[in-house]
Design an enzyme around this catalytic site. Structure first.
Site, PDB file in Angstrom:
ATOM      1  N   LEU A 121      13.037  -1.498   9.145  1.00  0.00           N
ATOM      2  CA  LEU A 121      13.713  -0.785  10.244  1.00  0.00           C
ATOM      3  C   LEU A 121      15.023  -0.191   9.744  1.00  0.00           C
ATOM      4  O   LEU A 121      15.706  -0.778   8.903  1.00  0.00           O
ATOM      5  CB  LEU A 121      14.031  -1.758  11.383  1.00  0.00           C
ATOM      6  CG  LEU A 121      12.842  -2.393  12.098  1.00  0.00           C
ATOM      7  CD1 LEU A 121      13.345  -3.440  13.085  1.00  0.00           C
ATOM      8  CD2 LEU A 121      12.035  -1.319  12.811  1.00  0.00           C
TER       9      LEU A 121
ATOM     10  N   ASP B 276      10.977  -6.501   7.060  1.00  0.00           N
ATOM     11  CA  ASP B 276      12.391  -6.901   7.092  1.00  0.00           C
ATOM     12  C   ASP B 276      12.600  -8.394   6.834  1.00  0.00           C
ATOM     13  O   ASP B 276      13.688  -8.919   7.088  1.00  0.00           O
ATOM     14  CB  ASP B 276      12.990  -6.542   8.466  1.00  0.00           C
ATOM     15  CG  ASP B 276      13.198  -5.039   8.622  1.00  0.00           C
ATOM     16  OD1 ASP B 276      14.015  -4.495   7.859  1.00  0.00           O
ATOM     17  OD2 ASP B 276      12.543  -4.415   9.473  1.00  0.00           O
TER      18      ASP B 276
ATOM     19  N   GLU C  54      18.875 -13.915   7.899  1.00  0.00           N
ATOM     20  CA  GLU C  54      20.004 -14.256   8.780  1.00  0.00           C
ATOM     21  C   GLU C  54      19.647 -14.118  10.261  1.00  0.00           C
ATOM     22  O   GLU C  54      20.169 -14.840  11.102  1.00  0.00           O
ATOM     23  CB  GLU C  54      21.195 -13.345   8.481  1.00  0.00           C
ATOM     24  CG  GLU C  54      22.337 -13.520   9.465  1.00  0.00           C
ATOM     25  CD  GLU C  54      23.556 -12.705   9.114  1.00  0.00           C
ATOM     26  OE1 GLU C  54      24.590 -13.308   8.796  1.00  0.00           O
ATOM     27  OE2 GLU C  54      23.483 -11.469   9.127  1.00  0.00           O
ATOM     28  N   ASP C  55      18.752 -13.158  10.555  1.00  0.00           N
ATOM     29  CA  ASP C  55      18.453 -12.906  11.962  1.00  0.00           C
ATOM     30  C   ASP C  55      17.505 -13.920  12.575  1.00  0.00           C
ATOM     31  O   ASP C  55      17.314 -13.934  13.782  1.00  0.00           O
ATOM     32  CB  ASP C  55      17.894 -11.474  12.110  1.00  0.00           C
ATOM     33  CG  ASP C  55      18.949 -10.460  11.732  1.00  0.00           C
ATOM     34  OD1 ASP C  55      20.112 -10.656  12.138  1.00  0.00           O
ATOM     35  OD2 ASP C  55      18.639  -9.509  10.999  1.00  0.00           O
TER      36      ASP C  55
ATOM     37  N   ARG D  48       9.973  -7.838  14.241  1.00  0.00           N
ATOM     38  CA  ARG D  48      10.542  -8.918  13.441  1.00  0.00           C
ATOM     39  C   ARG D  48      10.297 -10.303  14.044  1.00  0.00           C
ATOM     40  O   ARG D  48      10.618 -11.317  13.414  1.00  0.00           O
ATOM     41  CB  ARG D  48      12.052  -8.684  13.252  1.00  0.00           C
ATOM     42  CG  ARG D  48      12.360  -7.362  12.547  1.00  0.00           C
ATOM     43  CD  ARG D  48      13.739  -7.368  11.956  1.00  0.00           C
ATOM     44  NE  ARG D  48      13.925  -8.514  11.096  1.00  0.00           N
ATOM     45  CZ  ARG D  48      15.108  -8.915  10.644  1.00  0.00           C
ATOM     46  NH1 ARG D  48      16.191  -8.249  10.948  1.00  0.00           N
ATOM     47  NH2 ARG D  48      15.208  -9.978   9.876  1.00  0.00           N
TER      48      ARG D  48
ATOM     49  N   ARG E  14      19.935  -5.920  20.023  1.00  0.00           N
ATOM     50  CA  ARG E  14      19.063  -7.003  19.546  1.00  0.00           C
ATOM     51  C   ARG E  14      19.307  -8.351  20.256  1.00  0.00           C
ATOM     52  O   ARG E  14      18.497  -9.263  20.146  1.00  0.00           O
ATOM     53  CB  ARG E  14      19.293  -7.214  18.047  1.00  0.00           C
ATOM     54  CG  ARG E  14      18.993  -6.003  17.176  1.00  0.00           C
ATOM     55  CD  ARG E  14      17.511  -5.741  17.075  1.00  0.00           C
ATOM     56  NE  ARG E  14      17.230  -4.550  16.294  1.00  0.00           N
ATOM     57  CZ  ARG E  14      17.086  -4.527  14.977  1.00  0.00           C
ATOM     58  NH1 ARG E  14      17.211  -5.640  14.277  1.00  0.00           N
ATOM     59  NH2 ARG E  14      16.823  -3.406  14.364  1.00  0.00           N
TER      60      ARG E  14
ATOM     61  N   HIS F 144      24.703  -4.790  14.485  1.00  0.00           N
ATOM     62  CA  HIS F 144      25.053  -6.188  14.730  1.00  0.00           C
ATOM     63  C   HIS F 144      26.564  -6.387  14.705  1.00  0.00           C
ATOM     64  O   HIS F 144      27.280  -5.636  14.044  1.00  0.00           O
ATOM     65  CB  HIS F 144      24.471  -7.082  13.612  1.00  0.00           C
ATOM     66  CG  HIS F 144      23.004  -7.300  13.692  1.00  0.00           C
ATOM     67  ND1 HIS F 144      22.173  -7.114  12.613  1.00  0.00           N
ATOM     68  CD2 HIS F 144      22.208  -7.735  14.705  1.00  0.00           C
ATOM     69  CE1 HIS F 144      20.932  -7.415  12.966  1.00  0.00           C
ATOM     70  NE2 HIS F 144      20.930  -7.785  14.219  1.00  0.00           N
TER      71      HIS F 144
ATOM     72  N   CYS G 245      23.218 -10.762   5.521  1.00  0.00           N
ATOM     73  CA  CYS G 245      21.863 -10.756   6.117  1.00  0.00           C
ATOM     74  C   CYS G 245      20.811 -11.539   5.353  1.00  0.00           C
ATOM     75  O   CYS G 245      19.796 -11.918   5.930  1.00  0.00           O
ATOM     76  CB  CYS G 245      21.309  -9.349   6.199  1.00  0.00           C
ATOM     77  SG  CYS G 245      22.421  -8.165   6.819  1.00  0.00           S
TER      78      CYS G 245
HETATM   79  C1  CIR Z   1      16.788  -4.581  10.875  1.00  0.00           C
HETATM   80  O1  CIR Z   1      17.027  -3.478  11.392  1.00  0.00           O
HETATM   81  O2  CIR Z   1      16.495  -5.555  11.556  1.00  0.00           O
HETATM   82  C2  CIR Z   1      16.841  -4.709   9.393  1.00  0.00           C
HETATM   83  N1  CIR Z   1      16.436  -3.488   8.774  1.00  0.00           N
HETATM   84  C3  CIR Z   1      18.231  -5.061   8.931  1.00  0.00           C
HETATM   85  C4  CIR Z   1      18.693  -6.375   9.456  1.00  0.00           C
HETATM   86  C5  CIR Z   1      20.061  -6.672   9.026  1.00  0.00           C
HETATM   87  N2  CIR Z   1      20.413  -7.987   9.439  1.00  0.00           N
HETATM   88  C6  CIR Z   1      21.627  -8.400   9.660  1.00  0.00           C
HETATM   89  O3  CIR Z   1      22.566  -7.637   9.620  1.00  0.00           O
HETATM   90  N3  CIR Z   1      21.791  -9.662  10.006  1.00  0.00           N
END
Ligand code: CIR
Length: 275
Positions: free
Chosen positions: A22, A64, A69-70, A89, A141, A169, A264
């Site tokens: 993404l 992704d 981290e997410d 995700r 998100r 974020h 991340c």
């Molecule tokens: C996204 O859009 O979810 C991924 N391409 C990037 C996530 C980055 N995550 C973060 O900053 N914790």
């Protein structure tokens, strides 16, 4: 809280499907081989600081998945499995949960996961722990239902929320630079965030704010007596007179194309092994 950690959850490698990750903006194609080199260098630095890596395998189904981290938020022995805001995700949390459950017998983790999967969303990238309280961004998100479930699990800490608009974020706008020092961008998005958190009566007022002019430069990784920064923003860091910790510089060009900052690709744990 001294930002010292024992373990880091990471994705062992990157999937080839990362090229379809993404992204908020159009970007140059991802150079997979360079991304692998950059990820390996990142993992090496984590290990050099003494962290034990808890590794999950990359999964081609989830472009992704390297941005672990997410998928979970950890503090001490407690870990909260999120429900990422981006639909593509959400399935990433399964491998993370399985891995954490597997190591939990040795590490003594207390694992909890979001219950209202249909309506509660939260990304770890929206959650900053300052050492004594949480700041959580309500973003595209992360929503209030997600924050409410999070607060129930981490009820011992104050939580201040703020709206994150026009940016992925909260952690892309601010991170901890040292104990009691917040590194924040001077952009209008970041200024709006700072006004909101400072005006919240629950938010402690005793932080020093250090500014950088680029949003992505405000994302640094503080751990085990070092600060990891992106080599791409060296000009920004040169303006900061004193870092309280030695600095490690790494390249992040390929992950930035997908809005990925330094924080991340790992989740830190400070685990006290129960005897
Ligand atoms: C996204 O859009 O979810 C991924 N391409 C990037 C996530 C980055 N995550 C973060 O900053 N914790």
């Amino acid at each position: 809280m001294d930002f010292n950690y024992t373990h880091a959850l990471v994705c062992e490698s990157i999937p080839n499907s990362l090229v379809n990750g993404l992204s908020l903006d159009e970007h140059e194609p991802i150079d997979l081989s360079l991304a692998m080199t950059q990820h390996k260098a990142y993992l090496d630095e984590l290990q050099k600081s003494g962290l034990k890596l808890i590794k999950i395998q990359s999964d081609e189904k989830y472009p992704d998945c390297v941005f672990v981290e997410d998928t979970c938020i950890a503090l001490g022995n407690k870990v909260f499995i999120t429900n990422p805001g981006a639909e593509s995700r959400r399935g990433e949390t399964r491998a993370v949960r399985e891995k954490l459950e597997q190591v939990s017998a040795d590490l003594g983790l207390e694992i909890c996961a979001i219950k209202n999967l249909a309506e509660a969303f939260i990304d770890g990238g929206d959650c900053v722990f300052t050492g004594k309280e949480f700041i959580i961004g309500l973003s595209a998100r992360t929503n209030q239902n997600g924050v409410d479930e999070f607060k129930e699990f981490f009820s011992e800490y104050p939580v201040t929320t703020c709206q994150v608009v026009d940016f992925l974020h909260l952690k892309s706008l601010l991170t901890m630079l040292s104990k009691n020092t917040i590194l924040i961008s001077t952009s209008s998005e970041a200024r709006k965030v700072m006004e909101q958190i400072k005006s919240n009566s629950k938010f402690s007022s005793d932080y020093k704010f250090v500014c950088v002019s680029n949003n992505h430069a405000a994302n640094v990784l503080l751990f085990n007596g070092v600060v990891m920064t992106c080599s791409e923003y060296e000009d920004e860091y040169a303006k900061i007179e004193q870092f309280n910790c030695p600095r490690i510089k790494v390249e992040n060009t390929e992950f930035k194309k997908l809005d990925g900052c330094l924080t991340c690709r790992c989740v830190f744990f400070n685990i006290k092994i129960k005897q």
